[in-house]
Design an enzyme around this catalytic site. Structure first.
Site, PDB file in Angstrom:
ATOM      1  N   TRP A 101      -0.428  -7.709   0.967  1.00 46.59           N
ATOM      2  CA  TRP A 101      -0.215  -6.257   0.953  1.00 46.59           C
ATOM      3  C   TRP A 101      -1.371  -5.505   0.321  1.00 46.59           C
ATOM      4  CZ3 TRP A 101       2.713  -5.350   4.635  1.00 46.59           C
ATOM      5  CH2 TRP A 101       3.823  -6.151   4.913  1.00 46.59           C
ATOM      6  N   ASP A 168       1.526  -0.422  -5.843  1.00 49.55           N
ATOM      7  CA  ASP A 168       2.556  -0.674  -4.839  1.00 49.55           C
ATOM      8  C   ASP A 168       3.609  -1.547  -5.516  1.00 49.55           C
ATOM      9  OD1 ASP A 168       4.147  -1.690  -2.814  1.00 49.55           O
ATOM     10  OD2 ASP A 168       2.492  -2.503  -1.621  1.00 49.55           O
ATOM     11  N   LYS A 192      13.450  -3.332  -0.017  1.00 50.36           N
ATOM     12  CA  LYS A 192      13.542  -4.603  -0.746  1.00 50.36           C
ATOM     13  C   LYS A 192      14.527  -4.501  -1.906  1.00 50.36           C
ATOM     14  CE  LYS A 192       9.695  -5.699   1.672  1.00 50.36           C
ATOM     15  NZ  LYS A 192       8.343  -5.228   1.932  1.00 50.36           N
TER      16      LYS A 192
HETATM   17  C1  LIG Z   1       7.191  -4.959   2.547  1.00 51.68           C
HETATM   18  C2  LIG Z   1       6.043  -4.510   1.787  1.00 51.68           C
HETATM   19  C3  LIG Z   1       5.143  -3.556   2.303  1.00 51.68           C
HETATM   20  C4  LIG Z   1       5.210  -3.015   3.706  1.00 51.68           C
HETATM   21  O1  LIG Z   1       6.251  -2.139   3.909  1.00 51.68           O
HETATM   22  P1  LIG Z   1       6.580  -1.532   5.343  1.00 51.68           P
HETATM   23  O2  LIG Z   1       7.682  -0.587   5.007  1.00 51.68           O
HETATM   24  O3  LIG Z   1       7.012  -2.648   6.240  1.00 51.68           O
HETATM   25  O4  LIG Z   1       5.365  -0.852   5.851  1.00 51.68           O
HETATM   26  C5  LIG Z   1       4.104  -3.131   1.484  1.00 51.68           C
HETATM   27  N1  LIG Z   1       3.970  -3.612   0.237  1.00 51.68           N
HETATM   28  C6  LIG Z   1       4.804  -4.533  -0.269  1.00 51.68           C
HETATM   29  C7  LIG Z   1       4.593  -5.053  -1.652  1.00 51.68           C
HETATM   30  C8  LIG Z   1       5.864  -5.014   0.484  1.00 51.68           C
HETATM   31  O5  LIG Z   1       6.693  -5.936  -0.031  1.00 51.68           O
END
Ligand SMILES: *Cc1c(COP(=O)(O)O)cnc(C)c1O
Length: 357
Positions: A101, A168, A192
C-alpha cells in the site's frame, strides 16, 4: 451458520452491529423508510453523521484544530488526494515504502511531484527511525501504519522534525490509542476496522486544508468536505451509518484501549502458534514489526496449502488465504473477530501440524 471470518477486507463486522442494521432496515428510527431511502440532508441523517464524527473524536481523542472528513470511495482516492492537497507550493514529498500500500501511494504521488523514498523494505519490517532519510524540504512524510498484505505494522510514530506526517491507517485504525496531534493527516478506508466499503475518512489538521491547486478535482479537495460538513454532494449514506454503529459498538466495548488489549491477545496467540511449530509454519515478518491485524505465515511444505485451507473452511474458519502477491496464509484479526475464532484457528493450526508434521 456464521463462520469465523478472517477476511482482509471487506472484513468481519461486529455481530451486534449487524443486528442493529437488521432491526432498523425497513423503518429507520421512525422514518418509515430505510436509511438508504431518505435524504442525506434530513435531520435523521444529520444525527447519524454527527454520531459518527463525535464517535471518532471521542474514540481517538481527536484534538480541536482537526477536521473529520467523510469521503466517497476508498483508499486509492486518498493516494491521489494526499499529494493534491498537501504539496502546496512545494515540489517534493517523502515516502516510507515497506509494502503494497505504501508502494501504491508512492506510485500515485510520482504523478504529482518528486518523491524521495525515505526508506525501503519489501514487506518484512517497519523501517526504524534512524534509517529514515528525510528531506527537510518535503511537503510531507507519508507512511502506511499497517501494511495489510504483508502483515507489517509500525510500533512507533516517525519523528519528522516539523514536516507534516501523513499516515494510511486503513487496516489498524481503532485498534490502539493514537496521538493524533503528531500527524498532519490520518486517513483510513472503512472496510477493514470501521465499517464497509465505499467510505474513506480523513482526520486533517486545519491549517493543511485549502492548499490544493486550482486543477484539483473538486471531489479530491479536502476543503470541499471541510466546508460542507462532508455533505457537498450525496455521501455514501449507508456506509456512514454502519460506521456510526461501529463507533457505538467500540464505545460500548471499552474503546481503543480495550481493542489494543484484545488485539495483543489475539495476534499473540497466532504468533506463538507459529513460533512453537518448529518451522512447520513460519513468517517473514521481523518480530518488532509483526502486525496485530494481519498475521501472515507460510507452510514449510507449500503442497499442503490447499488441504490446510480446505480443512479450515470445514471448521468454519474463512478467509485465511494469503494475498495473491505474497502467497501463503493471512489471518486478519480486526476488532470484530472474536477471541474464540482466533482460538479455533490456533487449535486447528496445531492439529494440522501434528497430522502433517
Ligand atoms: C485496503 C487498503 C487500501 C486500499 O483501499 P481501497 O479502498 O481498496 O482502495 C489502502 N491501504 C491499506 C492499508 C489497506 O489495507
Amino acid at each position: 451458520m456464521r463462520c469465523f471470518n478472517f477476511a482482509p477486507g471487506p472484513a468481519a463486522l461486529p455481530f451486534e452491529v449487524l443486528e442493529v442494521i437488521r432491526d432498523e432496515l425497513f423503518d429507520f428510527r421512525g422514518e418509515g423508510a430505510s436509511i438508504m431511502e431518505i435524504s442525506h440532508r434530513s435531520p435523521a441523517f444529520a444525527k447519524v453523521i454527527g454520531e459518527a464524527e463525535t464517535g471518532i473524536r471521542t474514540l481517538l481523542g481527536v484534538p480541536d484544530g482537526y477536521d473529520v472528513l467523510f469521503m466517497q470511495g476508498g483508499g486509492h482516492q486518498q493516494f491521489s488526494a494526499v499529494p493534491l492537497n498537501l504539496l502546496g507550493t512545494r515540489r517534493k514529498a517523502d515516502y516510507i515504502v515497506n509494502g503494497t500500500w505504501s508502494r501504491k501511494a508512492l506510485k500515485e504521488a510520482q504523478k504529482f511531484c518528486e518523491v524521495n523514498v525515505a526508506a525501503l523494505d519489501d514487506g518484512t519490517r517497519a523501517p526504524r527511525q534512524q534509517e529514515l532519510r528525510l528531506d527537510p524540504d518535503a511537503a510531507y512524510v507519508y507512511y502506511c501504519d499497517n501494511e495489510t498484505v504483508h502483515g507489517v505494522e509500525f510500533d512507533y510514530v516517525p519523528e519528522t522534525g516539523g514536516v507534516p506526517l501523513v499516515a494510511d491507517m486503513s487496516s489498524n485504525i481503532m485498534t490502539r490509542p493514537v496521538d493524533v496531534s503528531r500527524f498532519g493527516a490520518i486517513w483510513f478506508g472503512a472496510q477493514k476496522n470501521f465499517g464497509i466499503a465505499g467510505l474513506a475518512i480523513a482526520l486533517v489538521r486545519q491549517d493543511l486544508i485549502g492548499k490544493a491547486g486550482p486543477a484539483c478535482p473538486v471531489m479530491l479537495d479536502w476543503k470541499t468536505y471541510a466546508q460542507s460538513g462532508s455533505l457537498f454532494n450525496t455521501p455514501p449514506v449507508f456506509a456512514i451509518y454502519v460506521s456510526s454503529l461501529v463507533c457505538r459498538w467500540l464505545l460500548q466495548q471499552g474503546g481503543v484501549k480495550e481493542m489494543q488489549r484484545r488485539s495483543a491477545l489475539k495476534s499473540g496467540l497466532l504468533y506463538q502458534t507459529i513460533d512453537e511449530s518448529e518451522g512447520f509454519y513460519r513468517t517473514r515478518v521481523q518480530k518488532d514489526s509483526r502486525s496485530r491485524m494481519n498475521v501472515t505465515f507460510a507452510l514449510r511444505d507449500e503442497s499442503l496449502n490447499e488441504p490446510f485451507l480446505a480443512g479450515a473452511l470445514e471448521r468454519g474458519l474463512k478467509g485465511v488465504k494469503g494475498h495473491r502477491s505474497v502467497g501463503g496464509m493471512r489471518a486478519s484479526l480486526y476488532n470484530a473477530v472474536p477471541q474464540e475464532g482466533v482460538q479455533a484457528l490456533a487449535d486447528y493450526m496445531k492439529e494440522f501440524a501434528r497430522r502433517h508434521g
